[in-house]
Each structure stands twice: as C-alpha cells, then as structure tokens.
Design an enzyme around this catalytic site. Structure first.
Site, PDB file in Angstrom:
ATOM      1  N   GLU A 151       0.848  -1.199   0.000  1.00 39.61           N
ATOM      2  CA  GLU A 151       0.000   0.000   0.000  1.00 39.61           C
ATOM      3  C   GLU A 151       0.882   1.247   0.000  1.00 39.61           C
ATOM      4  O   GLU A 151       1.986   1.254   0.537  1.00 39.61           O
ATOM      5  CB  GLU A 151      -0.937  -0.006   1.210  1.00 39.61           C
ATOM      6  CG  GLU A 151      -0.269  -0.183   2.566  1.00 39.61           C
ATOM      7  CD  GLU A 151       0.229   1.120   3.172  1.00 39.61           C
ATOM      8  OE1 GLU A 151      -0.189   2.196   2.699  1.00 39.61           O
ATOM      9  OE2 GLU A 151       1.043   1.058   4.105  1.00 39.61           O
ATOM     10  N   GLU A 155      -1.816   8.876   5.330  1.00 41.34           N
ATOM     11  CA  GLU A 155      -2.866   9.162   6.297  1.00 41.34           C
ATOM     12  C   GLU A 155      -3.353  10.596   6.102  1.00 41.34           C
ATOM     13  O   GLU A 155      -2.567  11.518   5.935  1.00 41.34           O
ATOM     14  CB  GLU A 155      -2.351   8.956   7.720  1.00 41.34           C
ATOM     15  CG  GLU A 155      -2.012   7.499   8.006  1.00 41.34           C
ATOM     16  CD  GLU A 155      -1.750   7.244   9.472  1.00 41.34           C
ATOM     17  OE1 GLU A 155      -2.478   7.796  10.315  1.00 41.34           O
ATOM     18  OE2 GLU A 155      -0.822   6.476   9.772  1.00 41.34           O
ATOM     19  N   PHE A 252       7.870  16.563  -0.045  1.00 38.72           N
ATOM     20  CA  PHE A 252       8.680  16.096   1.084  1.00 38.72           C
ATOM     21  C   PHE A 252       9.931  16.949   1.284  1.00 38.72           C
ATOM     22  O   PHE A 252      10.948  16.471   1.772  1.00 38.72           O
ATOM     23  CB  PHE A 252       9.050  14.621   0.919  1.00 38.72           C
ATOM     24  CG  PHE A 252       7.871  13.698   1.110  1.00 38.72           C
ATOM     25  CD1 PHE A 252       7.620  13.128   2.344  1.00 38.72           C
ATOM     26  CD2 PHE A 252       6.996  13.447   0.066  1.00 38.72           C
ATOM     27  CE1 PHE A 252       6.521  12.301   2.535  1.00 38.72           C
ATOM     28  CE2 PHE A 252       5.886  12.622   0.245  1.00 38.72           C
ATOM     29  CZ  PHE A 252       5.650  12.049   1.472  1.00 38.72           C
ATOM     30  N   LEU A 253       9.838  18.228   0.933  1.00 38.35           N
ATOM     31  CA  LEU A 253      10.935  19.160   1.168  1.00 38.35           C
ATOM     32  C   LEU A 253      10.487  20.291   2.093  1.00 38.35           C
ATOM     33  O   LEU A 253      10.900  21.433   1.935  1.00 38.35           O
ATOM     34  CB  LEU A 253      11.462  19.726  -0.163  1.00 38.35           C
ATOM     35  CG  LEU A 253      12.239  18.754  -1.055  1.00 38.35           C
ATOM     36  CD1 LEU A 253      12.640  19.435  -2.362  1.00 38.35           C
ATOM     37  CD2 LEU A 253      13.478  18.211  -0.332  1.00 38.35           C
ATOM     38  N   HIS A 254       9.636  19.962   3.046  1.00 39.56           N
ATOM     39  CA  HIS A 254       9.181  20.967   4.015  1.00 39.56           C
ATOM     40  C   HIS A 254       9.828  20.672   5.361  1.00 39.56           C
ATOM     41  O   HIS A 254       9.668  19.585   5.903  1.00 39.56           O
ATOM     42  CB  HIS A 254       7.661  20.955   4.159  1.00 39.56           C
ATOM     43  CG  HIS A 254       7.144  22.113   4.943  1.00 39.56           C
ATOM     44  ND1 HIS A 254       6.808  23.318   4.355  1.00 39.56           N
ATOM     45  CD2 HIS A 254       6.924  22.278   6.269  1.00 39.56           C
ATOM     46  CE1 HIS A 254       6.402  24.164   5.287  1.00 39.56           C
ATOM     47  NE2 HIS A 254       6.457  23.553   6.459  1.00 39.56           N
ATOM     48  N   CYS A 263       4.576   4.394   9.331  1.00 38.94           N
ATOM     49  CA  CYS A 263       5.378   3.776   8.272  1.00 38.94           C
ATOM     50  C   CYS A 263       6.858   4.123   8.337  1.00 38.94           C
ATOM     51  O   CYS A 263       7.701   3.234   8.495  1.00 38.94           O
ATOM     52  CB  CYS A 263       4.824   4.177   6.903  1.00 38.94           C
ATOM     53  SG  CYS A 263       3.165   3.540   6.573  1.00 38.94           S
ATOM     54  N   LYS A 266       9.310   2.746  11.356  1.00 40.93           N
ATOM     55  CA  LYS A 266       9.532   1.298  11.414  1.00 40.93           C
ATOM     56  C   LYS A 266      10.100   0.765  10.098  1.00 40.93           C
ATOM     57  O   LYS A 266      10.902  -0.185  10.110  1.00 40.93           O
ATOM     58  CB  LYS A 266       8.237   0.564  11.770  1.00 40.93           C
ATOM     59  CG  LYS A 266       7.181   0.490  10.689  1.00 40.93           C
ATOM     60  CD  LYS A 266       5.978  -0.324  11.150  1.00 40.93           C
ATOM     61  CE  LYS A 266       4.928  -0.454  10.054  1.00 40.93           C
ATOM     62  NZ  LYS A 266       5.386  -1.237   8.897  1.00 40.93           N
TER      63      LYS A 266
END
EC number: 1.1.1.22
Length: 447
Positions: A151, A155, A252-254, A263, A266
C-alpha cells in the site's frame, strides 16, 4: 468478485472500503470482537477524512461486511488480503511478522478451492516466500498463489490515494493470480493508472525503497534548514529552488521536527536491519534514522531556548500532537519526544489537538488539555506549534498576544511569516529561515 481482508486497522479498513466502492464484495475479518461490533454499529475506530461515509454507504449497499469468523470471510473469496500490523520488534528493530505468519496458518487451515493470498502489510523481502512455505507445509494439496501488493496510502488522504494512485505494484508470478489482481484493479485501468507487475521480492523491496527515500528527503531538508539558519538563507526558497528541478521534485521538502507515523520510522529501521543481515549495509538510511531521532530532542531544546533557557515553572501550550494533520495517529509523533522532554525540564504542558488528544492521553501522562487552541494558550508562557492542522494556520494574533503571559511563539512547522509575527510583537522562532540574520560567519572566517 469477492475478497476477504484480514485486519481492520488503518490499511485493512481503508483498502476494504475502497475495494467495495469499486463494486467488489468485501468481508473484513478481525479477531477483536469489540472492534467488529463497533464497525457493525457504524463506529469507525480511526479518523480518516471521508472514511465514515464510505463505510456507511457500502455497508448499506451490501458490498462491505465485518466478521470475526475467517471461514465466513473467506467463503467464496477470489483473494484473501493479509493487512495485519508489522511493528518494529522489541529489542532488535526487525519487523515483527508474527501476525502475518499467524494469518498465513489460519488461511491454510481455512481455504477451500483456488485462492490468491495477498500480502498488503508492509513486509521485508522474503516474507511472501515464507507465507507460501507456511501454507504449503500445512496444506500440501492446496491450490493457491501468493502475491505482494504493497500500500502507498498517506494518512489524511488515503481514500484519494487508493482511488487515484500514482501506481499499483503487484508482485505476482502466476498468470492465473495476475488475472485475479487485474480484475480487482480494473477500475483503475479506466484512468490509465500504471500497474507494475514484478516478482515477490521486487514488490516487497519497492515499498521499503519508496518509504526510505521519502524519509531521506525529509531528513535532508531538515539538515539543510539548520544550515540555512546559520548562514542567513531561507530554507523554503532553497526547497523551491531545488524542487523545481524535475529530477528532485517539490514534495517532502518541508522542514519540521522530524518524520513520524506508522510507516517511516519502522520501515527505515526494518530496511536497515535487513540490509545488515544480508551484508549490504545502507549507510545513508542508518544516518537518516539517527538524525531523525536526534532532531526530535533538538526541537524540545529549541522550545526551552526560546523560553530564555529554562521552562521550569513555566506553562508551554502545545498545538498539535499527532504526527501529521487529518489523522488521530500518534505513532512515533514528534510530540512523543518533545512533550516528555518539556515535562522533564519542569514545564507544565497544556496541549490541544483536533483529533489526537484521546490517543495522546493513552501514551503520555502529566499533560493538561485545552478544548481549543485559545484555551491551551490562556496564561501560557509560550506556545509551540508541533502539528500543522489547518485551524492553526490563521489564528487571531491579537487574541493570542492577549492570552499568552509572554508573547513567545515557537513554530516548528513554519506556519507563519516571521516578519508578520515580529511586527505583531511576538518573539518568534521558526525552522530554517535565517534571512533576517546577517550571514557573517563566512566573511569573518575569511578575515
């Protein structure tokens, strides 16, 4: 088509509900009788925008049901999905596969006729082969195939991620099983979603490689943010400048207090352990794990520093407890490190989160809770924004200043503009925005 979904946690419930929306007959199975009773009564055990309506609609349509009886769930099923938890194993960091293997044994004892067994849980490379071996040992005569179908649900945006995914990855080496999986995902062919068929091992590796790469991007920009503060640069401009490069991308550059959730923590750790076991250590990911762990403590230190070097006897309002907005998930949230550190330093912590306070109360002691952001701030010596919920993005600054005992704001998510906050009279601390500081270090070093 009909499927059984073993596990009604985040992945199992969202996946089952979304498949039923595609027209598939889905039975979700869980050993927790209380959870199944609540689901039958229409109570959703997790917060995910839109999930309650999706479940309600498909239950009424007769396409989605819940049971504790695996035999009932698997009756007539074309496929059975394993969507149980794989938490980090206590002590060594490996993924705990006990729930996956237990499900495999129960499937072996229950299956009747050809069945496609699908691992939806995030599992290390080689798990699919082990699931196959477990079933074959218990049922040498069974007709089945094992597939991997990881998956990629975020979230807070999981339903859209399932309905309009970037891609679907299926590790499947049997033509018959591939046809079953194609049938389940047929609605996505209509919107030309890429369907990637691979081996079992490749599919399992894709999931871990994707998550660890994203965790690496987050950690990279967090370290760049620290350097920006020192040299007088603005990390947001840096992120935009590099993110416009198509080879890098903007997501994903914040900068912030570090990654958390169910996720990334782990999965990065599990991949590190797998790589070590195979003698191919991943030094980059090992560093990512270490830097992220240290960053959460550093954010607590930043709050203490903003309060003059000590929070003893002071009240700190904490806005946001969940690891990200639009979820009630507290797993590995930065707040789980930041809040205890503040309490240990002598602070009183008064927190508010739109969805996460019930979960937080199970995990942390000694916290006071407000029923709104303003109630949390009333009389506090400082406020720290830890999670960027939308309702924190446009707070009444004049009201905040009146409520706070001291106008100290520590914005760990860079929700506000530093110039606006300072113009409003706040002592404002943020992450990676050093443009208002003279960049003297380089010139002084050259003299």
């Amino acid at each position: 088509m009909r499927i059984a979904m073993i596990g009604t946690g985040y992945v199992g419930l969202v996946t089952g509900a979304c498949f039923s929306e595609f027209g598939v007959d889905v039975c979700c199975v869980d050993k927790d009788a209380g959870k199944i009773q609540r689901l039958k009564a229409g109570e959703i055990p997790i917060f995910e925008p839109g999930l309650d309506q999706l479940v309600e609609g498909n239950v009424k349509a007769g396409r989605l049901s819940f049971t504790t009886d695996l035999r009932e769930g698997m009756a007539g099923a074309d496929a059975v999905f394993i969507a149980v938890g794989t938490p980090s194993r206590r002590g060594d960091g490996h993924a705990d596969l006990s729930y996956v293997y237990a499900a495999a044994r129960e499937i072996a004892d229950t299956m009747d006729g050809y069945t496609v067994v699908v691992t939806k849980s995030t599992v290390p490379v080689g798990t699919g082969r082990e699931v196959e071996a477990i079933i074959r040992e218990r049922r040498p005569d069974a007709r089945f195939d094992v597939c991997s179908n990881p998956e990629f649900l975020r979230e807070g945006a999981a339903i859209n991620d399932f309905m309009r995914p970037d891609r679907v990855v299926i590790g499947c080496e049997s033509e018959r099983a591939q046809e079953v999986m194609r049938g389940l995902y047929r609605p996505l062919y209509l919107i030309e979603t890429p369907i990637v068929f691979t081996s079992l091992e490749t599919s399992e590796m894709i999931k871990y490689a994707a998550n660890t790469f994203l965790a690496t991007k987050i950690t990279f920009i967090n370290e760049i943010a620290d350097l920006c503060e020192k040299v007088g640069a603005d990390v947001h401009d840096v992120a935009r400048g590099i993110g416009l490069d198509g080879r890098i991308g903007r997501k994903f550059l914040h900068p912030g207090p570090g990654y958390g959730g169910s996720c990334f923590p782990k999965d990065t750790l599990a991949l590190v352990k797998t790589a070590q076991d195979y003698g191919a250590p991943l030094r980059i990911i090992e560093t990512v794990v270490d830097v992220n762990d240290r960053r959460k403590q550093a954010m607590a230190d930043r709050i203490v520093a903003a309060c003059g070097g000590s929070v003893a006897g002071k009240t700190v309002a904490v806005l946001g407890l969940t690891f990200k907005p639009n979820t009630d998930d507290m797993r590995d949230s930065p707040a789980l490190d930041i809040v205890p550190a503040l309490l240990a330093a002598g602070a009183t912590v008064r927190a508010y989160d739109p969805e996460g306070m019930d979960e937080a109360a199970k995990l942390m002691d000694g916290i006071e809770y407000g029923q709104s952001a303003y109630e949390a701030m009333d009389g506090a010596d400082a406020v720290a924004i830890v999670t960027e919920w939308n309702e924190f993005r446009a707070l009444d600054l004049a009201r905040m200043k009146k409520l706070l005992k001291a106008p100290v704001v520590v914005d760990l998510r860079n929700v506000y503009d530093p110039k606006d906050m300072r113009a409003a009279g706040f002592e404002y601390t943020c992450v990676g925005r050093g443009t208002d500081r003279p960049a003297r270090a380089a010139s002084e070093a050259a003299q």
